[in-house]
Design a protein around this motif. Sequence first.
Motif, mmCIF file in Angstrom:
data_model
loop_
_atom_site.group_PDB
_atom_site.id
_atom_site.type_symbol
_atom_site.label_atom_id
_atom_site.label_comp_id
_atom_site.label_asym_id
_atom_site.label_seq_id
_atom_site.Cartn_x
_atom_site.Cartn_y
_atom_site.Cartn_z
ATOM 1 N N PRO A 1 -14.702 25.090 6.138
ATOM 2 C CA PRO A 1 -14.319 25.985 5.091
ATOM 3 C C PRO A 1 -13.341 25.401 4.108
ATOM 4 O O PRO A 1 -13.428 25.754 3.020
ATOM 5 N N LYS A 2 -12.759 24.063 4.622
ATOM 6 C CA LYS A 2 -11.916 23.509 3.498
ATOM 7 C C LYS A 2 -12.873 22.774 2.491
ATOM 8 O O LYS A 2 -12.433 22.394 1.292
ATOM 9 N N TYR A 3 -14.022 22.702 2.651
ATOM 10 C CA TYR A 3 -15.132 21.870 1.730
ATOM 11 C C TYR A 3 -15.797 23.184 0.941
ATOM 12 O O TYR A 3 -17.009 22.530 0.393
ATOM 13 N N PHE A 4 -15.181 24.267 0.910
ATOM 14 C CA PHE A 4 -16.155 25.347 0.133
ATOM 15 C C PHE A 4 -16.534 24.780 -1.248
ATOM 16 O O PHE A 4 -17.587 24.975 -1.785
ATOM 17 N N ARG A 5 -15.460 24.194 -1.859
ATOM 18 C CA ARG A 5 -15.747 23.891 -3.391
ATOM 19 C C ARG A 5 -16.822 22.951 -3.542
ATOM 20 O O ARG A 5 -17.622 22.881 -4.172
ATOM 21 N N THR A 6 -16.802 21.758 -2.525
ATOM 22 C CA THR A 6 -17.638 20.736 -2.588
ATOM 23 C C THR A 6 -19.159 21.303 -2.025
ATOM 24 O O THR A 6 -20.055 20.767 -2.652
ATOM 25 N N SER B 1 -14.319 10.946 -1.507
ATOM 26 C CA SER B 1 -14.986 11.769 -0.414
ATOM 27 C C SER B 1 -15.501 13.055 -0.693
ATOM 28 O O SER B 1 -16.455 13.436 0.093
ATOM 29 N N GLU B 2 -15.008 13.756 -1.722
ATOM 30 C CA GLU B 2 -15.533 15.307 -2.135
ATOM 31 C C GLU B 2 -16.918 14.845 -2.852
ATOM 32 O O GLU B 2 -17.885 15.675 -2.463
ATOM 33 N N ILE B 3 -16.956 13.840 -3.419
ATOM 34 C CA ILE B 3 -18.228 13.554 -4.002
ATOM 35 C C ILE B 3 -19.371 13.262 -2.778
ATOM 36 O O ILE B 3 -20.280 13.470 -3.034
ATOM 37 N N ALA B 4 -19.024 12.296 -2.005
ATOM 38 C CA ALA B 4 -19.791 11.888 -0.832
ATOM 39 C C ALA B 4 -20.377 13.115 -0.187
ATOM 40 O O ALA B 4 -21.583 13.296 0.230
ATOM 41 N N PHE B 5 -19.407 14.100 -0.096
ATOM 42 C CA PHE B 5 -19.963 15.351 0.602
ATOM 43 C C PHE B 5 -20.747 16.177 -0.037
ATOM 44 O O PHE B 5 -21.704 16.550 0.572
ATOM 45 N N ALA B 6 -20.558 16.408 -1.159
ATOM 46 C CA ALA B 6 -21.018 16.965 -2.352
ATOM 47 C C ALA B 6 -22.444 16.526 -2.561
ATOM 48 O O ALA B 6 -23.668 17.131 -2.338
ATOM 49 N N LEU B 7 -22.761 15.072 -2.374
ATOM 50 C CA LEU B 7 -24.054 14.468 -2.675
ATOM 51 C C LEU B 7 -24.801 14.301 -1.179
ATOM 52 O O LEU B 7 -25.978 13.958 -1.354
ATOM 53 N N ASP B 8 -24.154 14.395 -0.193
ATOM 54 C CA ASP B 8 -24.521 14.117 1.205
ATOM 55 C C ASP B 8 -24.822 12.558 1.261
ATOM 56 O O ASP B 8 -25.977 12.155 1.872
ATOM 57 N N ILE B 9 -23.837 11.847 0.655
ATOM 58 C CA ILE B 9 -24.237 10.226 0.819
ATOM 59 C C ILE B 9 -23.037 9.479 1.302
ATOM 60 O O ILE B 9 -21.931 10.272 1.297
ATOM 61 N N PRO B 10 -22.907 8.170 1.709
ATOM 62 C CA PRO B 10 -21.863 7.649 2.365
ATOM 63 C C PRO B 10 -20.947 7.481 1.022
ATOM 64 O O PRO B 10 -21.186 7.354 -0.227
#
Length: 176
Positions: A64-69, A141-150
């Motif tokens: 839930p904490k990653y809703f925005r990303t 870290s948010e960009i990595a999560f949003a794009l699903d890359i390291p």
Amino acid sequence: MDKEKMAKKAMRGDTKAYGELIHLYQEYLYSVAFLHVKNEQTALDMVSECIIKGYENIGRLREPKYFRTWMTRILLNAINDYYRKNPVCAVYEDAYLAITESPNAGISPEEKIDLYQAVDALPPRYKTIIILQYFENLKISEIAFALDIPEGSVKAYSHRAKEKLRQYLKEDYLYV
């Protein structure tokens, strides 16, 4: 109520909580979309599509904490789909109006247009990272999560993108 609690409620099917989250992030989502497509109506269409897909798939959100990303990832996928279907270059008329009507100390409207054109000239992965990192202030870290890359890839792409921007601009007004 905090955003994480609202996201948990939305994940359990609470449409009101989902609506409140969308209300909180609608300007952010529009900004990301507009920076990519440079057209007000297309950006609104992308955000609408993102909101619908997010609602349909809210049960797939793991944290839930990653809703925005998570919503950012959905939006970027919608934008990528749009470009696959419409490979025509973006028009700068709406961007020019938005740029010249919003004052930003230190950078002239012409320099802003040059910057946006330089960002648009970047390869898609670099462009997305620059927009998320510098225009939307997302963390690595948010960009990595949003794009699903390291995270390391995000840092490398960001560095390469900044080098390309420096080559494109060859001016001192851009401090990225």
